[in-house]
Write a protein that holds these residues in place. Sequence first.
Motif: not given
Length: 124
Positions: A52-55, A63-69
């Motif tokens: 996640f930090f690499v991305r 997509w990362m915002a959706y994953y975090f949510l």
Amino acid sequence: MKRKILKTELILQIIFIFACLIWFILIGMHENEFYIFFYIFPLLAATNFLGFFVRIFTVRSNWMAYYFLAVLIYLPTLFLLSLMVASSTSAFYKIYFYGGSLSISLFYTITGFFIIQDESAILK
């Protein structure tokens, strides 16, 4: 360069998922059912966290915002469910815990493909 970093991260993530799956099939199925809880899920969570930090530092993506949510919704509901259910051996709790954890891990891996696809469309 960003695309190579994302591809490498995704390949390592997939290899690690298959390694954990093989590890569980060979060893974990013969052990206590909490083997997956104490060994495999923390390892998957750690690799998802590092990836996640690499991305995040490589590319900005919705997509990362959706994953975090999804993680922000899943963890508090898991905690509240564990408070309401007196026994962690409840079938509903196990299904929610294992199913939710695996679903979030799969969602994270699948979004890697979409991020790479979006990134390659931007580069063209």
